[in-house]
Design an enzyme around this catalytic site. Structure first.
Site, PDB file in Angstrom:
ATOM      1  N   ASP A 157       8.325   3.998  -8.281  1.00 29.97           N
ATOM      2  CA  ASP A 157       7.389   3.530  -9.291  1.00 29.97           C
ATOM      3  C   ASP A 157       5.994   3.507  -8.692  1.00 29.97           C
ATOM      4  O   ASP A 157       5.817   3.132  -7.549  1.00 29.97           O
ATOM      5  CB  ASP A 157       7.779   2.118  -9.734  1.00 29.97           C
ATOM      6  CG  ASP A 157       8.867   2.158 -10.782  1.00 29.97           C
ATOM      7  OD1 ASP A 157       8.862   3.113 -11.587  1.00 29.97           O
ATOM      8  OD2 ASP A 157       9.730   1.263 -10.788  1.00 29.97           O
ATOM      9  N   ASP A 197     -14.942 -13.546 -15.259  1.00 29.75           N
ATOM     10  CA  ASP A 197     -13.706 -12.749 -15.377  1.00 29.75           C
ATOM     11  C   ASP A 197     -12.783 -13.080 -14.210  1.00 29.75           C
ATOM     12  O   ASP A 197     -13.037 -12.680 -13.079  1.00 29.75           O
ATOM     13  CB  ASP A 197     -14.075 -11.254 -15.395  1.00 29.75           C
ATOM     14  CG  ASP A 197     -12.853 -10.384 -15.591  1.00 29.75           C
ATOM     15  OD1 ASP A 197     -11.722 -10.929 -15.654  1.00 29.75           O
ATOM     16  OD2 ASP A 197     -13.022  -9.156 -15.700  1.00 29.75           O
ATOM     17  N   PHE A 235     -13.656 -13.491 -19.809  1.00 22.89           N
ATOM     18  CA  PHE A 235     -12.962 -12.287 -20.251  1.00 22.89           C
ATOM     19  C   PHE A 235     -11.832 -12.684 -21.194  1.00 22.89           C
ATOM     20  O   PHE A 235     -11.115 -13.645 -20.956  1.00 22.89           O
ATOM     21  CB  PHE A 235     -12.379 -11.537 -19.054  1.00 22.89           C
ATOM     22  CG  PHE A 235     -11.630 -10.311 -19.442  1.00 22.89           C
ATOM     23  CD1 PHE A 235     -12.311  -9.121 -19.684  1.00 22.89           C
ATOM     24  CD2 PHE A 235     -10.244 -10.337 -19.607  1.00 22.89           C
ATOM     25  CE1 PHE A 235     -11.616  -7.996 -20.068  1.00 22.89           C
ATOM     26  CE2 PHE A 235      -9.558  -9.191 -19.999  1.00 22.89           C
ATOM     27  CZ  PHE A 235     -10.253  -8.019 -20.235  1.00 22.89           C
ATOM     28  N   ALA A 267      -8.733 -10.914 -23.898  1.00 24.49           N
ATOM     29  CA  ALA A 267      -8.069  -9.668 -24.276  1.00 24.49           C
ATOM     30  C   ALA A 267      -8.623  -9.107 -25.580  1.00 24.49           C
ATOM     31  O   ALA A 267      -8.688  -7.899 -25.778  1.00 24.49           O
ATOM     32  CB  ALA A 267      -6.572  -9.882 -24.399  1.00 24.49           C
ATOM     33  N   THR A 323     -11.809  -9.529 -26.852  1.00 26.02           N
ATOM     34  CA  THR A 323     -13.172  -8.974 -26.748  1.00 26.02           C
ATOM     35  C   THR A 323     -13.247  -7.867 -25.719  1.00 26.02           C
ATOM     36  O   THR A 323     -14.098  -6.991 -25.788  1.00 26.02           O
ATOM     37  CB  THR A 323     -14.166 -10.069 -26.352  1.00 26.02           C
ATOM     38  OG1 THR A 323     -13.744 -10.618 -25.094  1.00 26.02           O
ATOM     39  CG2 THR A 323     -14.209 -11.181 -27.386  1.00 26.02           C
ATOM     40  N   SER A 351     -16.634  -9.445 -20.510  1.00 21.77           N
ATOM     41  CA  SER A 351     -17.031 -10.748 -19.991  1.00 21.77           C
ATOM     42  C   SER A 351     -18.511 -10.652 -19.642  1.00 21.77           C
ATOM     43  O   SER A 351     -19.092  -9.559 -19.625  1.00 21.77           O
ATOM     44  CB  SER A 351     -16.217 -11.105 -18.750  1.00 21.77           C
ATOM     45  OG  SER A 351     -16.613 -10.254 -17.683  1.00 21.77           O
ATOM     46  N   LYS A 389     -20.141  -6.930 -19.091  1.00 15.73           N
ATOM     47  CA  LYS A 389     -19.379  -5.786 -18.544  1.00 15.73           C
ATOM     48  C   LYS A 389     -18.008  -5.788 -19.205  1.00 15.73           C
ATOM     49  O   LYS A 389     -17.486  -6.862 -19.579  1.00 15.73           O
ATOM     50  CB  LYS A 389     -19.252  -5.858 -17.010  1.00 15.73           C
ATOM     51  CG  LYS A 389     -18.197  -6.814 -16.476  1.00 15.73           C
ATOM     52  CD  LYS A 389     -17.000  -6.062 -15.968  1.00 15.73           C
ATOM     53  CE  LYS A 389     -15.661  -6.634 -16.375  1.00 15.73           C
ATOM     54  NZ  LYS A 389     -15.323  -7.995 -16.354  1.00 15.73           N
ATOM     55  N   ASP A 393      13.903  -2.555 -12.148  1.00 13.90           N
ATOM     56  CA  ASP A 393      14.201  -3.964 -12.374  1.00 13.90           C
ATOM     57  C   ASP A 393      14.564  -4.297 -13.822  1.00 13.90           C
ATOM     58  O   ASP A 393      15.265  -5.243 -14.074  1.00 13.90           O
ATOM     59  CB  ASP A 393      13.037  -4.843 -11.906  1.00 13.90           C
ATOM     60  CG  ASP A 393      11.705  -4.356 -12.435  1.00 13.90           C
ATOM     61  OD1 ASP A 393      11.711  -3.467 -13.310  1.00 13.90           O
ATOM     62  OD2 ASP A 393      10.659  -4.850 -11.982  1.00 13.90           O
ATOM     63  N   ASP A 431      16.112   0.045 -17.191  1.00 15.66           N
ATOM     64  CA  ASP A 431      16.282   0.884 -16.001  1.00 15.66           C
ATOM     65  C   ASP A 431      17.756   1.055 -15.652  1.00 15.66           C
ATOM     66  O   ASP A 431      18.109   1.903 -14.833  1.00 15.66           O
ATOM     67  CB  ASP A 431      15.593   0.243 -14.792  1.00 15.66           C
ATOM     68  CG  ASP A 431      14.102   0.558 -14.763  1.00 15.66           C
ATOM     69  OD1 ASP A 431      13.726   1.609 -15.313  1.00 15.66           O
ATOM     70  OD2 ASP A 431      13.340  -0.239 -14.195  1.00 15.66           O
TER      71      ASP A 431
END
Lengths: 569, 677
Positions: free
Chosen positions: B304, B341, B372, B374, B376, B379, B390, B513, B517
């Site tokens: 992975d 953030d 920050f 999720a 928008t 931050s 940014k 995990d 899988d």
């Protein structure tokens, strides 16, 4: 040893080396079922054979069916040969009017020729009619050789194929081996022999009047043709008791050269063919080089031991410059006699042009040990190749783990099933050789037949069973083998040595063919490198040595030290 | 290695003393028959002991010799059983601590709505238990209700607690771990005695240990050689009889035992156990020995991306200012805008500005901090008139009020450049002015590229599996130096890829995990489940990594290879040893009959008896001498097969040929000096 001797040896080996590639490529074509240059001539004949015998050439067999076909074919060959010998008095082409061959000798001889051993407990010129020689023995010379080749092809295919259920068709492989390989080469070699003065006649004998006025009966017969297949098929059974020491079998230096070339060429080329068919020519050359190292070492040691001669004879006033010439033909000399001996034993041919029984301790040890190594240098036609593959599989298994992967050879994983059958095959030689030798050494009936008492007598017994189980056929003359005990036990040794070995080997082939071919990577155990050749040599030597060192110590090794100490037995 | 347990000293008394006792218990022929070579040795030892007793009764000097031979033959057997016992002891020590935590557990079982307290060992499949803060989870199971933080350090050694909750990929809990907060209801998913810890203990203790395929094949080779040498020895008696030598049974017995491969035969099972044990020290539990062996054969590693090849989070790697703005100014703006953030990405921007760009975090208190979120996706902060932001390019552009066309071309080019290289662009703005772009990227772990090069040299292909789009995946793949990658990979893609590789004859290892899988884990030849993974994943895998570190796969492969190499090295060594033993024993056997054979006594050993005794002693002592090697494994460096073969053949092949000549000679000198015979 002389320079000219080594040049003779070297030149012959060079010719064989040059023939390996073209012959190997040709055989690869033959056994891949491709058209060859001889197809226009032999193709119709081949088709006719299949048609007559009801063989479907496209129908392949699994390993078991292939093996059973081979066994049935060999049993039939055995029965026919046995019948011919027992009935020869009533059969045609019996100019000398020989009687039936005794049953124990007929058993021994049938076993001997069916197994490609050609151990001869008889003098051909005194026992076998021309019909027996031609319709019986010579036929088996072809068929037993073709059988060996077919088996080797089946084993080769196990490495070529992936997830395959079949390994080929025994009848087709045997037919093609005979028609396309053995027959054409035999014709060429036989014609060369005729030019060199070997008799090729249906007459039984001529009678000559010697200078002293005595009458001498000189046996003749179809010698040239017999001789050609004797060598090409690594059979080794001579027309005459003296084998290739007889002037009618091997009259001169050139005939001797052709003899050795003929026995070496097919077996060596088959190893190359293995590389070609498995898609790795380098693998073929690596195997050939391992063989070459061992064989040349064998030639060198024998040559050295025989030219060094016998200090006992020297002390008696004999000229030591020629070395030990007892039992050797002057027309061949040391180099060509010892070369013949080493090659014939490394090869499972068994023809002789000098008397191995008269060799020095070391000189006699080498040929015996070369057979002990398993007849893989390069061995009998076919049988040498599959024997070599067993050793390669063992080498890969023993040392392969050292690269951190479970062992694989040419993309095939070597697992417990393969090991089981490989060990079964490996057990055969020591079991038969040491078992029968030990019993014979203790059995008064058997000991009574020894020619020379003391350690040499033990060497004679050991050599006989070694030669029989290894399907070699050469003899350390001295032992009178034509007794019920030896005829029977040697016959059994030959049968077990051949079929007891090949059945497990075919089981390995079947198991490997069914496996998936794994692509190689940098992590794969490399088997096409000089290092692997070295490893293979080591395994062959150590396995052979470990099994037979005690018995050799009691026979030829004692002889050697006794001789250097000036002691005789 | 995150959590490698220190391995106990090789000759830890707490392991050695019980092992000595076990070594005697293991002499039981019914047990020993599983090891044919050592079984034969035991039979021969018993036989020579009988001869010794006969010699003792008969009188004469023979008993001194046969007694010593018998004693050393017994030592040979004991050393072999001791090797196995030590290997087991080391593994058991590891398992013991786990066992302890388990045995004292009390479960609060819910039955018909009532709660009752029973011993954890009495729990049955399907029972439901409740576990509250401070209590230990009584058995392996699945959380069916509630959420809790769990300390799994008893198993993983990792002290940070993990969250376990019902549903999803974090529902599996392991017996013996402790709930730290809240409560959970757990449905027991394993039968008593077959829990994860139980299985692990069983595998190490040998009760359930089965021979692995390669071990079986090797045993066949060793048994075959034993039979060959049996034939050789018996026939030697006959052949010697012809020559007028009556070889004594004691000597023949000695010859047989020295020839059969007792060295590898005695150490074979110890090597296998030690391999499992080595894995355990890396905090990996194999559920079968077969898997450890397969690990050595793996040709393809499915790794992975996240957590294995790259650090888990994307990190800022570069500031790309638009013309007219210098890098320092951009860095400072980005830094200030990221103060709100707290995500790893935000912290990485601060760290980059502080570090590479040398911008210190200014000591000012912003008037307004925009954290920050999720929704928008940006931050920032307001400091006086400066309104710094940014975040995702679109979000920041919207903030500035510019349309896409109004953005400076240099800005758009920078965004494209970052996206093309597989990174994530973030925009930085001050008011309505775009200052530049932050390049966020997956940071490839240092050293991983070299690791992959090593694997390549060993002939192992590495394949990166990622959910990223092909562009991003390709960029990271080339940076990390993997051989192939699987982009936008769904679990069924993994399964398909594994099947395709296997069709081509390759062996595949992977780790995973999630429940999704599980099919791929089951299909892979070596499937490593993370301890933090679901029960389904752990059931499907044949190994479980207690540290949940996906990089482990590489170590697992190396341990598998080392196990096989150790076996091969000792087999080669054992067989090569026989040459010297012959040169010791054969002249001794026959020299009375044929004095000429003294020439074969190239080691110039004192007397026939001392030669035979020395060979037997060497044969026994070499087992003891090689126990450390069997337990630790041969030294391993990643290299191609050709290099490994050359090196190991030289050490164990040639070494095995030469060493016993010296060893037997030295022992012979001691035997003669001490007048033992």
């Amino acid at each position: 040893m002389t320079l000219i001797g080594w040049v003779q040896i070297g030149f012959l080996l060079a010719i064989v080396l040059a023939s390996i590639k073209p012959l190997g490529l040709y055989m690869a074509k033959v056994f891949s079922g491709e058209k060859t240059v001889l197809a226009p001539v032999l193709g119709p004949l081949e088709s006719a054979i299949y048609k007559l015998s009801g063989i479907n050439r496209d129908k392949e067999q699994g390993w078991l069916a292939y093996t059973l076909a081979m066994l049935a074919f060999s049993v039939a060959g055995f029965v026919v040969l046995y019948a011919i010998m027992r009935l020869q008095a009533w059969l045609p082409v019996n100019p000398q009017g020989f009687a039936a061959v005794p049953s124990d000798l007929a058993f021994n001889t049938s076993a001997s020729f069916v197994t490609n051993t050609n151990w001869q407990n008889y003098s051909g010129e005194a026992v076998m009619s021309n019909f027996t020689q031609m319709a019986g023995l010579a036929v088996q010379n072809f068929l037993s050789a073709a059988t060996g080749m077919a088996l080797a092809i089946a084993v080769t295919r196990a490495f070529v194929r992936s997830k395959a259920e079949t390994v080929g068709n025994f009848w087709v492989d045997t037919t093609r081996a005979t028609l396309y390989v053995l027959l054409p080469l035999s014709i060429v070699v036989a014609i060369a022999f005729i030019f060199l003065g070997l008799p090729q006649t249906m007459d039984g004998s001529v009678t000559a009047t010697t200078l002293e006025g005595a009458k001498q009966v000189i046996t003749l017969g179809p010698v040239a043709s017999q001789e050609a297949i004797k060598q090409l098929g690594t059979n080794g059974g001579g027309f005459f008791n003296a084998n290739a020491a007889h002037p009618f079998e091997n009259p001169n230096a050139i005939a001797n050269y052709i003899n050795i070339f003929a026995m070496l060429s097919i077996s060596a080329a088959m190893v190359y063919m293995f590389g070609q068919m498995t898609g790795n020519r380098k693998q073929g050359w690596v195997l050939i080089s391992a063989i070459a190292v061992l064989l040349i070492a064998g030639i060198g040691i024998t040559y050295w031991a025989e030219t060094a001669g016998n200090p006992i004879l020297t002390s008696l006033g004999l000229d030591p410059s020629m070395g030990n010439m007892e039992g050797k033909e002057v027309r061949f000399g040391q180099a060509m006699s010892t070369l013949y001996t080493a090659v014939t034993t490394g090869l499972s041919d068994g023809g002789v042009n000098s008397m191995i029984g008269s060799y020095t301790g070391i000189g006699g040890l080498v040929p015996m040990f070369l057979i002990h190594l398993g007849e893989v240098l390069p061995g009998g036609v076919g049988s040498g190749l599959y024997g070599l593959i067993v050793f390669a599989v063992l080498s890969v298994f023993v040392a392969g783990l050292m690269v951190g992967r479970t062992p694989e050879f040419l993309g095939k994983k070597i697992e417990s099933r393969e090991m089981k059958f490989a060990m079964l095959a490996v057990l055969i030689l020591p079991l038969v050789i040491l078992g029968f030798s030990a019993v014979s050494a203790m059995l008064p009936v058997a000991v009574a037949q020894i020619g020379t008492p003391g350690p040499h007598g033990l060497s004679e017994i050991l050599y006989a069973y070694t030669s029989a189980a290894g399907n070699n056929g050469s003899a350390m003359a001295g032992l009178s083998g034509n007794t019920v005990w030896y005829n029977t036990t040697l016959g059994i040794s030959m049968l077990i040595g051949r079929f007891g070995y090949v059945v497990p080997v075919m089981a390995i082939a079947g198991s490997l063919a069914a496996k998936q071919k794994i692509p190689s990577s940098k992590g794969t155990f490399p088997t096409d490198t000089p290092l692997f050749a070295g490893l293979l040599i080591g395994i062959i030597l150590i396995l052979g040595g470990l099994q037979f060192f005690p018995s050799l110590a009691l026979g030829p090794i004692v002889e050697h030290f006794a001789m250097t100490a000036g002691q005789t037995f | 290695m995150s959590n490698k347990t220190t391995s106990p000293a090789l000759l830890d008394p707490s392991i050695v003393f019980p092992a000595i006792k076990d070594a005697f218990i293991k002499l039981d022929p019914r047990q020993l028959i599983r090891n044919p070579v050592i079984f034969v040795t035991e039979v021969v030892a018993a036989f020579v002991s009988a001869i010794f007793i006969r010699d003792l009764i008969a009188g004469g000097g023979e008993a001194v010799f046969s007694g010593q031979i018998a004693a050393w033959l017994w030592f040979t057997v004991l050393f072999a059983t001791f090797a196995e016992a030590v290997a087991e002891g080391r593994g058991r020590a590891q398992a013991e601590s786990l066992k302890k935590t388990k045995s004292e557990l009390v479960a609060r079982r819910l039955k018909d709505g009532r709660e009752e307290k029973i011993a954890a060992t009495l729990l049955k499949l399907g029972d439901i238990v409740i576990v509250e803060a401070g209590e230990l989870i009584p058995g392996d199971g699945e959380v069916i209700e509630g959420i809790a933080s769990v300390n799994e350090s008893a198993i993983t050694g990792e002290s940070a607690p993990v969250i376990r909750e019902s549903g999803g990929d974090r529902s599996a809990v392991t017996g013996g771990t402790q709930v730290l907060s809240d409560w959970i209801k757990v449905k027991i998913t394993v039968q008593p005695g077959s829990s994860f810890v139980d299985r692990m203990i069983a595998l190490i203790e040998g009760a359930e240990r089965q021979k692995t395929p390669n071990e079986i094949a090797l045993s066949i080779l060793l048994s075959g050689l034993t039979i060959v040498f049996l034939i050789v020895v018996v026939s030697t008696w006959g052949l010697a009889g012809y020559s007028g030598t009556l070889v004594s049974a004691t000597v023949l017995a000695a010859l047989l035992v020295t020839l059969i491969p007792t060295t590898i035969g005695g150490l074979l099972s110890a090597i296998g156990i030690a391999g499992m044990d080595r894995l355990l020290r890396f905090n990996v539990v194999a559920t079968s020995g077969r898997a450890v062996e397969a690990a050595g054969d793996v040709d393809t590693l499915l790794l992975d991306k996240t957590g294995t090849i790259t650090f888990g989070n994307r990190m800022a790697s570069e500031f790309l200012p638009v013309p007219g703005v210098d890098a320092h100014e951009l860095a400072e703006a980005a830094l200030l805008a990221s103060l709100g953030d707290d995500t790893p990405e935000g912290r990485s921007i601060v760290a980059l500005a502080n570090g590479t760009y040398g911008v210190a975090t200014p000591d000012i208190k912003p008037d307004l901090v925009v954290p920050f979120a999720a929704e928008t996706r940006l931050s920032g902060c307001d400091i006086g008139t400066r309104r710094l932001r940014k975040g995702a390019v679109d979000s920041v552009r919207n903030f500035t009020g510019l349309t896409e066309a109004e953005c400076p071309p240099a800005f758009r080019q920078a965004v494209d450049k970052v996206a093309r290289s597989g990174g994530t662009p973030l925009a930085v703005a001050s008011g309505n002015k775009l200052l530049g772009v932050i390049h966020l990227k997956d940071i490839v772990k240092p050293g991983i590229k070299e690791r992959f090069a090593e694997l390549r040299a060993m002939g192992i292909r590495t394949v990166m599996v990622t959910g990223d789009n092909p562009v991003t995946a390709a960029a990271i793949a080339s940076e990390a130096g993997v051989d192939d990658f699987l982009a936008e990979a769904k679990p069924e893609d993994k399964l398909a890829y594994i099947r395709e590789q296997q069709r081509g004859g390759r062996l595949v290892a992977m780790c995973g995990d999630g429940t999704n899988d599980a099919p791929a884990l089951a299909q892979a030849d070596v499937g490593v489940a993370m301890q933090t993974g679901t029960q389904a994943a752990r059931e499907a895998a044949n190994m479980v990594d207690l540290d949940s570190s996906p990089t482990k796969l590489i170590e697992i492969v190396e341990i598998g290879k080392q196990l096989l190499m150790t076996r091969g090295a000792l087999t080669t060594f054992s067989i090569a040893n026989d040459v010297a033993k012959y040169f010791a024993i054969i002249p001794a056997l026959f020299v009375v009959t044929y004095p000429q054979l003294a020439a074969l006594n190239i080691m110039a050993l004192g007397s026939p008896k001392s030669a035979i005794l020395s060979a037997v002693i060497f044969n026994a002592l070499i087992i003891i001498a090689l126990i450390p090697l069997a337990l630790k494994g041969v030294s391993y460096r990643p290299a191609g097969a050709a290099t490994l073969l050359r090196r190991n053949l030289l050490i164990y092949g040639l070494g095995g040929l030469v060493l016993p000549f010296a060893g037997i000679k030295i022992i012979d000198l001691a035997v003669v000096f001490l007048h033992l015979v």
